[in-house]
Structure formats: C-alpha cells, structure tokens
Design an enzyme around this catalytic site. Structure first.
Site, PDB file in Angstrom:
ATOM      1  N   ALA A 192     -10.419   0.483   3.318  1.00 15.00           N
ATOM      2  CA  ALA A 192     -10.015   1.657   4.105  1.00 15.00           C
ATOM      3  C   ALA A 192      -9.134   1.238   5.278  1.00 15.00           C
ATOM      4  CB  ALA A 192     -11.248   2.396   4.609  1.00 15.00           C
ATOM      5  N   HIS A 223     -11.529  -5.212   8.253  1.00 13.14           N
ATOM      6  CA  HIS A 223     -11.914  -4.999   6.854  1.00 13.14           C
ATOM      7  C   HIS A 223     -13.190  -4.183   6.725  1.00 13.14           C
ATOM      8  CE1 HIS A 223      -8.892  -7.921   5.708  1.00 13.14           C
ATOM      9  NE2 HIS A 223      -9.241  -7.876   4.451  1.00 13.14           N
ATOM     10  N   GLU A 265       0.822  -1.213   0.000  1.00 14.85           N
ATOM     11  CA  GLU A 265       0.000   0.000   0.000  1.00 14.85           C
ATOM     12  C   GLU A 265       0.859   1.267   0.000  1.00 14.85           C
ATOM     13  OE1 GLU A 265      -0.697  -2.716   1.677  1.00 14.85           O
ATOM     14  OE2 GLU A 265      -2.666  -3.273   0.902  1.00 14.85           O
TER      15      GLU A 265
END
Ligand SMILES: Cc1ncc(C[n+]2csc(CCOP(=O)(O)OP(=O)(O)O)c2C)c(N)n1
Ligand SMILES: [Mg+2]
Length: 819
Positions: free
Chosen positions: A552, A595, A528
């Site tokens: 997110a 999640h 990421e």
C-alpha cells in the site's frame, strides 16, 4: 517455472560498444507533385478544409475568452480553453491515415486532435454506419439539435454532429458527448476512435499502453496513438508508460500469433513550451524529444522528428510508422514539431516569449503555407480554397451558436442527481467478450487446484485448529475467485511486479503461471504508475484487468492513476465508459515505515472507487468474485499478516462453489448486546480478542461487525446494532487522523443519536511512522486499547486499570502536537 531467457556471465562481460543509430530529423522533403500517387486533388483539399475548421473552432473560443463575444454572439464560457491555434497541421496529419479502429488518446490541448480524428473517421465510415452511430449515441441526444432542418449529406451531418457535440461538451451542456461532465480537457467520442483526453499532463502516457495491450491480447485491429506535449516527457508516468509499452516479452515470450510489440505511437506534439516553462533549452536537457527513444530499446523506438507544419510530412510519417507497428515492431516515438500562437490559456500574457518569435512562426503558418502549395501545384484555385474555408467557418460558427443556445442545449438542472448516478456503473458482466478464454491446461490438473482440493475449508476441525499448511486460507480464496473468472472471461488479464514465475508478490498467484499464457498473466516493470495506468487503459477499451501493487505504501507512485484516472473516467464519461478493473493492494507489516502503512483511507476519500478489505477467506473469495463480476473499479486491500488465515467465522467454512458478497454489505461476525465494535481490515481479530477479555473479565457481550467494504457502505446493520447496544467503537489499522472510520463514526452519530450512551469512539494506529516489528505493538491498535477506550470513554469497567492513556487531555495534547 524458471525463466526461459538465461543470463550468462560470458555474454554480459564480453567487450562491446553500443552503437546508436541516426535519428532522422525532418527527413521528409517531398513536393506535392511527388505525392501525387498518394492523394486525389479532393483529398488534398480535405486536408486544407480540416485545418481551417479546427482553426475556426479554436478562434471562436479564443475570442469568447478574450472578448466575450464572437461575430455578434456573446457567450461567457466559464471553463478552460487550452487552444492549439497554430498546431492544426500536426493534428490533421496525425489523424489522416487513422481509421475508427485506431484509437487516439490526448491531453488538455486536444480540441484540434479530436476534430481532426473525427473528420478522418467520418471519411472512413459509410452513411449507414454514421447514421447508426449518431442515432444510437446517447439515444440521439447529440444528434437531435443538429439534424433539425438539415438536408445535406450524411457526412456533412456527421461533421456538424461532431463539432456541435464538442462545443456542447465544452460548454457543460447535456447535449455534449458526455453530458458536459468531461468538458474541454477530457472530451472524447469512442465510436470515432477518439479516446479520452487528459487534463493531467502526461496522463495519457501511462493509460494509452493499456489500450494497446487490449488490442494485442484480444487480437483487435488498429493502433493506439498517445498524443502528449513536449513538457510531459519529464513526467514519470510517461516514462513508465513507455517502458511498459516496450517490454521485450511481447516479442520474446508471448505467442507470436498475437503480433509482437505493442501497437502504439507516442506522438509528442512538440510546441516547445509547457505553460511558460520551456523544455527546449530550459527545463529539460534532451533538446530533441526524439532522442528519448534511443534509451528505450535497440530499435530506438523507430524514433524521428517530423515537421508538423507540413501536414503531408506528418501523414507520411504516420503511414510509415503504422507499417512498423503492423510488423510487430512497436512501440514508436514520433516528435511532431509544431507551435501554438494562442496562449497556454486565454489568461496567458505570453511573457515568456518575444513578439518576434511569435511573428516568425505566424509568417510560416501551416494553413497559409499549405494553401500556397496547393495553388502553386495546380491542385485547386485560390478562390475555391477560400470558398471551402468559408464553408467550414460557417459550419463551425453555426454549431457554436447552437451549442451556446441554452434553449437548444440545456445544462443539467442544478437539482439533478445525474452526477451521482454515473459515479458507478454497478453493472454485472459474466464475460466482457464472447469466445473461449485461453488456458494452458485443464484446470483440474493445475497443481494449486489439486493442493487446495485437500485443504480444510475451515480453520477448525472437530474444535481443533487445522495446521497452517492444511487450511484453506485468504490466498486460496483470492486464487479461486480469480481462476474462476479467468476461465470465463476471455478478456481477463492480470499483471504487476513479480506476478508470473514468482507467483504474485505474496504467492496468491502460485499455480496461475501453469494455467495461463503469458499474455494473460505477466510481470510488469517496477512501474506502479505504468501498471495501474495500463489497467485503466485496458478497462477503458472494455477489458477486465487485475493489477497488483506490492505494498500500500507504493500507492503514491500510482497516485494519479488511482486518484484521477481509475476513479474518475466512468463519471467523466457520464457513464459511457465502464472501468472493470481491480487493483489488488497488499498491506504490509514488519517492514517498517515505508512498507507497513494501511493506506485504505486514502482511496476511501476518493470519489468513484469501491474499496474492499476482506480479512477472512470466505470474504476474500466472495468479495473478489463480486469485484470480478462487476463493471466498477475496485481497490482490493489484502493484509500480509493474514494471508495464511483460515476461516474462523463462517460455520460451514468456505464454499467450494461460486458465491458473491454484495458490495457495501458489512458482516456480522459476532453477536452481542452490550457494545458494538465495527472493524475494517485486520482489526477484526484485535476486536475479537478485546471482546473475549470484556466477556471473561466483565461479563459483557460484544457485537462485532466487519465493514468489509470501506465504500460503499450499507449502514442498516450498523445502525441496528448501535441502537441495540448504545455504544460503538470503530477500529482499523489506518492511522487514526482522517481515517475512514472517522467518517463512519460521524455518519452513525446522527443516525443513532437518541440511542447512543456516548459518542462513537474511533481507534486507529498512532499518527506516526510504522516502527520496527519489535515495536509495532506501540503503533497498531491492540486489544487493550479497545478495552481502555471502553473504560475511559463509554462504560467504566469495575476495577479495570487502563494500560494506555485515552483521556481527553491526552487526546488533545497529541492533536496539538500533530501526532
Ligand atoms: C500533472 C500536471 N502538472 C501540471 C499541470 C498544469 N499544466 C497544464 S498544461 C501544462 C504544460 C504542459 O505542457 P506540454 O506537455 O508541453 O503540453 P502543451 O500545453 O504544450 O500542449 C501544465 C504545467 C497539469 N495540468 N498537470
Ligand atoms: Mg508543449
């Protein structure tokens, strides 16, 4: 599309041994005489002069920090000074072969590197080019003070210009390269190929690969050099940048004409220390940073260790490594051995090293050793070299004096709104480069385009809901906006995990694989930080990038890239840089605590980001169109719960043509007079259900406004509504404590105080982890919570029995427990 590289058991199970190649260590041992073909005597002296100028630049700062005065000039420099006294040969060697097309990125300790790069670029550029750069850069604001009374050469003027601009930037002066908004650790000057330095250790490690990506995708000349310290090699984002830069696909799957592996050198300025921690022998285990290359790819990143106390050894290495990059065999890792005599910063008492160690390095000082070599080889006389040094020192001192003088080099006035004015560029750009965007097919033939063609553009037809498979949904809205811009802007790329054959993590990109060549849409490693960092580097270079984070919850993995890089470079550059980057972030549900968290409020807290959270297809398409036509960084949240949602609020459905939705414009989704509900994200649908109940059971009409953007926000429509209804509830699915809606509520309070019947009520998810899907209703705001809050806090509802407890006592009990 299936993968072209197939994995077969007979291959992967066959007996084998992996051989690592030797890693050269200080292989360069040439004398000056042996280098005669590479340099004129003048060039060899230039190297000496550059090193002396850098030493003087840093010595001035060191003396100021330690004593407050240098050569009789007193100056209190409030900011940091991470000096590199001792590292000059490494910096000059690194920069010597580079041209302005070669872009360097650096660290908190990069004064020497930017000076060296500037001196080298000045030698590459002609007088007209130099004058044009200096006159046009910030309309001559940096040039003005240095050209006054100067009648020497243009190259001499450019050298003064750069040293002055650098000091001014360090001293927070308007005459700095970035009006003093960047400062010591972030100084850069793109026209000379000097790109941002980074105060976050290893920060450039994830960004510089994006710059190299830009060069490859857009067929730009030059290479990228990522100058970072030895201690930064234990930073995750550096490793992620290295893996991003060394993906096999550049060579295996991308169009060969693009040039192969990314043209980037990770140059470790190995001075053997972090601040006081010692990577060699203490905090890390490789002992040799060059060894890291062995783990990256079969070529071991062409890694080697070079003697950074010999400028000619470093130049030799860069010359050879540039050739490797030109052959498409990058990336490269270079470990350049050096040493700093100065402390990490001037407050450093050097308690972590012995005086003897310091003396041993000073005894082989690169500047003195090089002087001896030049004299012994008969290149220049000692007096001539000393004279060159004195001239360099005088020039640096004169530029320091100019920069320190508040009359000549003022600061931004305290009353100034200059910082606010550069937080966003608010630009609009149809395309960021001329040329025809590369596509693989006529888009009318694209299977997804054809499929969408037959879909209903509204959720209802003749008052009946359209079946899920036949309705134009949020995925389609984002797809249409992206395809539109892909077909216009040749620089636009999209990447992230599972972006290509998978069709984007949640199928938003299905169909794009058929339409776009590999280099415009590709899978990134599970990195990421590497993904967002590369998008930042791509944006800094002037390209449009769309990066995707799958959930997110993974934002923390790209925390620095989102919070310090994406968000801050426009302002730290005083508007010199734009950041045309969209980071798409999907908000999950049903997958439990790690999640399913709506982290939109985290990014809303960060200055410098535009935050979009559309929840209807109409808004998704219009807002993505806006984001992709702009020049600002946009974090674009999407709800996984809603990807299939059709358009319910826009009476004409989602237009087939192009339209934009102004950043910051909330949307009036339902008109009412008794209560206002402001929503962000999926809470729009919860609010609609609550409004239905309030209408059916209590004959109340509710005005619903979807914020759509958490930043910026135009309050006009909110204020108008709240003044009318006198009551406002604000709902989002972010956890309630510290969520963005708290800020909206606090802002509305004084704006509407006289019209409010009670304080604004904020409803968010509970301040818990997100539980399993079967239990989610106890966590995410439910319609009943809104009705309960209205009853409890704003307007008692006759005969209503609340199902949750929103009494003051309960709210304070939870706060006391931190839940
Ligand atoms: C992410 C981050 N962690 C810690 C720091 C504080 N810090 C500044 S410089 C430094 C040491 C860096 O060492 P190295 O990467 O070897 O570079 P050098 O200072 O030796 O040039 C540290 C820990 C920081 N700026 N950023
Ligand atoms: Mg170090």
């Amino acid at each position: 599309m299936t993968k072209s590289v197939s994995i077969e058991p007979q291959d992967v199970f066959s007996h084998d041994v992996v051989h690592l190649a030797d890693i050269p260590v200080n292989a360069y041992q040439k004398t000056i005489a042996e280098e005669a073909s590479h340099y004129t005597p003048e060039e060899l002296v230039d190297i000496w002069r550059d090193m002396c100028a850098i030493r003087e630049f840093e010595t001035v700062l060191n003396e100021l920090k330690l004593k407050g005065t240098y050569r009789g000039v007193s100056y209190n420099h409030g900011g940091p000074a991470h000096l590199s006294i001792g590292q000059e040969a490494a910096a000059v060697g690194m920069a010597y072969t580079l041209t302005p097309d070669d872009h360097t990125f650096g660290s908190h300790r990069s004064h020497g590197e930017i000076l060296a790069k500037a001196f080298s670029s000045i030698r590459c550029l002609g007088d007209d080019q130099l004058l044009s750069i200096m006159r046009s850069y910030r309309d001559g604001a940096v040039l003005g003070p240095v050209e006054k009374g100067y009648d020497g050469s243009v190259a001499g003027l450019a050298t003064r210009f750069f040293v002055y601009g650098a000091y001014s930037e360090l001293f927070a002066r308007e005459t700095g390269f970035n009006r003093g908004l960047g400062g010591s650790m972030h100084a850069f000057f793109a026209p000379f190929g000097i790109y941002p330095n980074n105060a976050i250790v290893g920060g450039s490690g994830s960004i510089a690969p994006g710059a190299a990506l830009f060069k490859r995708v857009n067929r730009k000349p030059g290479i990228v050099v990522c100058n970072i310290g030895d201690a930064s090699f234990s930073c995750g984002p550096v490793w992620e940048g290295i893996t991003f830069a060394s993906m096999d696909q550049y060579r295996q799957l991308w169009d060969k004409a693009l040039g192969g592996g990314l043209p980037i050198i990770f140059n470790c300025m190995d001075n053997f220390y972090g601040m006081g921690g010692q990577p060699y022998g203490e905090t890390m285990g490789q002992r040799l940073i060059a060894r890291v290359g062995a783990g990256v790819n079969p070529e071991q990143m062409h890694t080697e260790r070079v003697n950074g106390y010999d400028p000619l050894a470093v130049i030799d290495a860069f010359r050879r490594k540039k050739q490797i990059l030109a052959e498409g065999k990058g990336p490269v890792l270079l470990e350049t051995i050096t040493y700093r005599y100065s402390g990490h910063s001037p407050s450093d008492a050097s308690s972590y090293r012995t005086p003897e160690e310091l003396q041993h390095w000073q005894a082989v000082d690169s500047i003195e050793a090089y002087r001896t070599r030049l004299v012994e080889a008969g290149i220049a006389k000692g007096e001539a070299l000393d004279e060159a040094r004195t001239q360099a020192q005088e020039m640096v001192f004169a530029m320091f004096c100019l920069a320190a003088d508040l009359e000549v080099s003022p600061r931004l006035p305290m009353s100034s709104e200059a910082v606010g004015s550069v937080m966003f560029s608010n630009g609009r750009a149809e395309r960021l480069a001329e040329g025809t965007p590369e596509l693989l097919q006529d888009l009318a033939e694209n299977p997804r385009v054809k499929q969408i063609e037959g879909k209903a553009r509204s959720a209802f037809e003749d008052g009946k809901p359209v079946p899920k498979m036949k309705v134009f949904n949020i995925r389609d809205g984002i797809f249409e906006a992206m395809l539109h811009r892909f077909a216009i802007d040749p620089t636009m790329v999209a990447f992230g995990e599972e972006n290509r054959d998978w069709g984007g993590a949640f199928a938003v990109y299905r169909g794009l694989t058929e339409a776009l060549p590999y280099h415009r849409l590709f899978n990134a490693p599970i990195s990421e930080a590497g993904i967002v960092g590369a998008a930042v580097g791509y944006g800094i270079e002037g390209g449009r990038a769309v990066a995707e984070l799958m959930y997110a919850d993974f934002m923390g993995r790209a925390g620095d890239e989102l919070f310090n890089q994406l968000s801050k470079w426009q302002a730290m550059s005083a508007g010199v840089l734009n950041m045309p980057v969209v980071v798409r972030i999907s908000v999950g549900s049903k997958y439990g605590a790690q999640h399913s968290q709506d982290f939109s409020s985290l990014t809303t807290h960060v200055p410098g980001l535009k935050i979009a959270y559309p929840v209807t297809p109409y808004d998704a398409k219009g807002m993505m169109n806006t984001a992709l036509a702009g020049t600002d960084p946009v974090v674009f949240f999407e709800s996984q719960k809603l990807y299939d949602m059709g358009e319910m609020f826009q009476p004409e459905g989602v237009p087939r043509g192009y339209y934009e939705i102004e950043a910051g414009a909330p949307s009036l989704k339902r008109v009412g007079t008794d209560l206002t509900i402001v929503t962000l994200g999926p809470a729009l649908y919860t609010a609609a259900a609550a409004a239905d109940e309030l209408a059916e059971r209590f004959d109340l009409t509710t005005e619903i406004i979807d914020l759509r953007w958490a930043n910026p926000i135009n309050y006009d429509i909110l204020v108008g509504s709240v003044r009318k209804t006198g009551k406002v509830v604000l709902v989002s699915e972010a956890v309630e404590r510290g969520c963005a809606m708290q800020t909206v509520a606090a802002t509305l309070m004084p704006l509407c105080f006289d019209d409010l019947d009670g304080p604004p009520v904020v409803i968010g998810s509970r301040n818990w982890i997100t539980p399993a899907p079967e239990l989610e209703a106890m966590f995410y705001p439910q319609p009943a919570w809104i009705v309960d809050a209205v009853h409890e806090q704003l307007l008692p509802l006759k005969g209503y029995q609340p199902t949750t407890n929103r009494t003051s006592g309960e709210l304070t009990r939870r706060a006391r427990l931190g839940i």
